[in-house]
Design an enzyme around this catalytic site. Sequence first.
Site, short mmCIF file in Angstrom:
data_model
loop_
_atom_site.label_atom_id
_atom_site.label_comp_id
_atom_site.label_asym_id
_atom_site.label_seq_id
_atom_site.Cartn_x
_atom_site.Cartn_y
_atom_site.Cartn_z
N ASP A 114 0.81 -1.21 0.00
CA ASP A 114 0.00 0.00 0.00
C ASP A 114 0.85 1.28 0.00
O ASP A 114 2.07 1.22 0.20
CB ASP A 114 -0.96 -0.01 1.21
N ASN A 130 -7.86 -3.17 13.88
CA ASN A 130 -9.24 -3.56 13.53
C ASN A 130 -9.25 -4.77 12.59
O ASN A 130 -10.25 -5.03 11.93
CB ASN A 130 -9.98 -2.38 12.90
N HIS A 138 -7.35 -5.13 9.92
CA HIS A 138 -7.07 -4.85 8.51
C HIS A 138 -5.74 -5.46 8.07
O HIS A 138 -4.82 -5.62 8.86
CB HIS A 138 -7.18 -3.35 8.17
N GLU A 150 -9.70 -2.08 4.99
CA GLU A 150 -10.40 -1.78 6.23
C GLU A 150 -11.67 -2.63 6.35
O GLU A 150 -12.18 -3.14 5.35
CB GLU A 150 -10.80 -0.29 6.22
C1 GLP Z 1 -0.70 0.17 8.52
C2 GLP Z 1 -0.32 -0.61 7.27
C3 GLP Z 1 -0.52 -2.09 7.46
C4 GLP Z 1 0.12 -2.53 8.77
C5 GLP Z 1 -0.56 -1.83 9.91
C6 GLP Z 1 -0.05 -2.26 11.28
O1 GLP Z 1 -2.04 0.47 8.60
N1 GLP Z 1 -1.05 -0.18 6.13
O2 GLP Z 1 0.01 -2.79 6.35
O3 GLP Z 1 0.03 -3.91 8.90
O4 GLP Z 1 -0.33 -0.45 9.74
O5 GLP Z 1 1.12 -1.59 11.55
P1 GLP Z 1 2.01 -1.74 12.84
O6 GLP Z 1 2.91 -2.88 12.58
O7 GLP Z 1 2.74 -0.45 12.95
O8 GLP Z 1 1.08 -1.96 14.00
#
Ligand code: GLP
Length: 241
Positions: free
Chosen positions: A67, A136, A138, A143
Site C-alpha cells: 500500500d 481492527n 485490517h 479496512e
Molecule cells: C498500517 C499498514 C498495514 C500494517 C498496519 C499495522 O495500517 N497499512 O500494512 O500492517 O499499519 O502496523 P504496525 O505494525 O505499525 O502496528
Amino acid sequence: MKIIIAENYKELSRRAANMISAQIILKSDSVLGLATGSTPVGIYDQLAERYQTGDLDFSQIFTVNLDEYYGLSAEDRQSYHYYMTKYLFSRVNLSKAHCFLPDGTNLDSRTECKRYQNLIEDLGGIDLQLLGLGHNGHIGFNEPADFFEKEVHLVNLTEQTIQANQRFFESAKEVPRQAYTMGIGTIFQARKILLAVSGKEKAEALYQVAKGRICPQVPGSILQIHPDVTVIADKGAAELF
Ligand code: GLP
C-alpha cells in the site's frame, strides 16, 4: 493456518526473516510482497544483516508493496516509499528497477489501481507476501467493510487507523485520509503468506483473524482459508490462544 508463537519481538523478527531468507535462497528471482508499519522493522533489520554477512543476495529479487498513502511522494518522509528505502531498499542489493509500490502522486485512482494490479500480475504474482495486522483486523489497508475488495483500490481510512498511524506524523490532522492498497484478492493470490503480529494490543484482532468468523468486517479473517499461511506472533499478540 500455521501459528508460531515467538518468545518476544526479537524472536518473531528472526523467525520471520528465516522464512523470507529461505524463500530468497530457494528462488533467487522471487517476487516478495512487502509491508510497512512498526512490526516489520525488526525483520528488515535481520534481512539487512544477513545481506551484510553475505548470506543473502537480493540482486534478482522483485518487491511489491501492499500500500501507499494517496497524495504522498517517494520523497515525503511519511510515505511508505520513503520507509521502504530507509529500512530495506538502501541496505541491500535490491535493484531499484525491481522495487514497486503504488504511486501516491498519481491522483487518478482508476489508472493507478489498474496499473499496479497489472504490474503484479505481469510479474507472475507474489511468491511470499509479508503482512502486518491493523488493530481492527485490517491487512494492507483493507479496512473493515461489507464486502471483500478484490483488486488494488483506493480506500478511505477509518478513524481508528488514522489514530493508530498518527504516531508517524506530527498530528492526526496530517495523516492522509485515503490510501492505495492491494485488494484482498491480490493478497490472497500470493502463493505463501506470512503474517507477523506483535504486542498485546493486537491480541483481540489476531484472535478474530485466526479463530473468528470469516467476514469482511475482519478483513484478515479470509486468511483462514488460504492454503499456505504462517502466522508468527509474539507472546503478547498470542495471549488469547
Ligand atoms: C498500517 C499498514 C498495514 C500494517 C498496519 C499495522 O495500517 N497499512 O500494512 O500492517 O499499519 O502496523 P504496525 O505494525 O505499525 O502496528
